[in-house]
Design a protein around this motif. Structure first.
Motif, short mmCIF file in Angstrom:
data_model
loop_
_atom_site.label_atom_id
_atom_site.label_comp_id
_atom_site.label_asym_id
_atom_site.label_seq_id
_atom_site.Cartn_x
_atom_site.Cartn_y
_atom_site.Cartn_z
N GLU A 43 0.97 -1.34 0.06
CA GLU A 43 0.05 -0.12 0.13
C GLU A 43 0.83 1.28 0.12
N TRP A 57 3.85 1.48 -1.30
CA TRP A 57 4.30 1.40 -2.71
C TRP A 57 3.13 2.13 -3.79
N ARG A 58 1.98 1.65 -3.49
CA ARG A 58 0.78 2.11 -4.44
C ARG A 58 0.65 3.55 -4.14
N ALA A 69 3.81 5.27 -6.14
CA ALA A 69 3.86 5.01 -7.56
C ALA A 69 3.13 6.07 -8.24
N GLU A 86 -0.29 8.24 -9.67
CA GLU A 86 -1.66 8.00 -10.11
C GLU A 86 -1.77 7.68 -11.84
N PHE A 98 -1.16 0.35 -11.53
CA PHE A 98 -0.08 -0.02 -10.23
C PHE A 98 -0.30 -1.77 -10.21
N ASP A 99 0.95 -2.34 -10.27
CA ASP A 99 1.13 -3.66 -10.15
C ASP A 99 1.34 -4.40 -8.62
N ALA A 100 0.04 -4.68 -8.10
CA ALA A 100 0.37 -4.97 -6.70
C ALA A 100 1.22 -6.15 -6.59
N PHE A 108 4.83 -5.69 -6.99
CA PHE A 108 5.43 -4.93 -5.58
C PHE A 108 5.49 -5.87 -4.56
N ALA A 152 8.24 5.52 -6.87
CA ALA A 152 8.37 4.17 -7.13
C ALA A 152 9.11 3.85 -8.47
N SER A 156 8.51 1.70 -10.77
CA SER A 156 7.67 0.74 -11.11
C SER A 156 7.78 0.13 -12.59
#
Length: 288
Positions: free
Chosen positions: A174, A176-177, A180, A182, A186-188, A191, A269, A271
């Motif tokens: 969360e 990292w979300r 990262a 908007e 986001f690739d949960a 991460f 992040a 990403s």
């Protein structure tokens, strides 16, 4: 060379990757983050043309966790970076720093320019008291530049309680979300796998907070950065929530000869979507 001594009672974990005779490149990670937080895809891409060295700061990863018994300053972490170069027999290296690592890279540029072939600065602020000059000529004191996004600051300040490894992974994902930004999907899962590797490397899932409590005095290098001959690349991330615009633009202004490259979708992040173009930008800079 898995570990090296940098101070009495302090050992750092470090590793190298890539051809031994290639130009050295030192990766300096951000606050409270292990060197294994650098994505493997990025390390591998850089190692095609460089002898890439990464390491765990004090109180992260497999390095010594001793801040409570041996407090230190952030400037000591810059000395650690020089000690890593010494331990690997590297006279001069390209340096890439993220967040706090970008500040430590600035200290190397300012205090040890003879050790730095080039520097790439990501997601960081300038160690300079020089005001930022906007395109319309307006001047802004560095202290008045925009701060961290409130929702990110809230996550950083929120107390952390031990609720087990899966809950800790959830918390990190969360964070990292939020970091990262908007602008990119986001690739949960990506991460989560990254943090799982960090935890396995560290040997425990306890979070580190030492760098938030370290002495932050003595960081300004206004004159040195304004006079440097070290080639510096500043990455401006369009979705940066920690050092939002115009921090990167300010950084490029106060460092003599610095060049700015923009990544509109990038946040704080690393990403997966930006790793290939970021590696290309870094390699183009180090080749130049």
């Amino acid at each position: 060379m898995p570990t090296l001594d940098v101070a009495p009672g302090v050992r750092l974990w470090a590793e190298e990757r890539g051809p031994a005779d290639a130009p050295p490149l030192l990766l300096i990670m951000g606050a409270n983050a292990s060197g294994t937080t650098w994505p493997e895809e990025l390390v591998d891409a850089l190692a095609v043309r460089h002898r890439v060295i990464r390491y765990d700061h004090r109180d992260t990863g497999r390095s010594t966790w001793s801040f409570d018994e041996q407090p230190y300053a952030l400037t000591d972490l810059a000395r650690d970076a020089v000690a890593v170069l010494d331990a690997f027999g590297v006279e001069r290296a390209h340096v890439v720093g993220l967040s706090l690592g970008g500040m430590l890279a600035q200290l190397l540029v300012a205090d040890h320019p003879e050790r730095v072939l080039s520097a790439t600065l990501l997601g960081t602020g300038a160690l300079s008291a020089t005001p930022y000059t906007a395109p319309d000529g307006t001047r802004t004191d560095p202290a008045a530049l925009p701060g961290m996004a409130p929702h990110v600051l809230d996550l950083f300040l929120r107390p952390v309680t031990d609720q087990g490894p899966e809950a800790e992974l959830d918390r990190r994902v969360e964070l990292w979300r939020a970091l990262a930004g908007e602008k990119l999907p986001f690739d949960a899962a990506w991460f989560r796998a990254l943090e799982q590797r960090v935890i396995e490397h560290t040997g425990h899932y306890r979070p580190s907070t030492a760098h938030a409590h370290a002495d932050q005095s003595g960081l300004l290098r206004t004159a040195e950065l304004a006079a440097t001959d070290v080639p510096v690349l500043v990455v401006a991330a369009g979705a940066e929530p920690v050092y939002p615009a115009p921090h990167a633009q300010h950084l490029a202004q106060v460092i003599r000869g610095a060049r700015l490259v923009e990544f509109p979708g990038m946040g704080h992040a690393l990403s997966p979507q930006i790793l290939e173009p970021l590696a290309a930008a870094i390699l183009a800079h180090t080749a130049g």
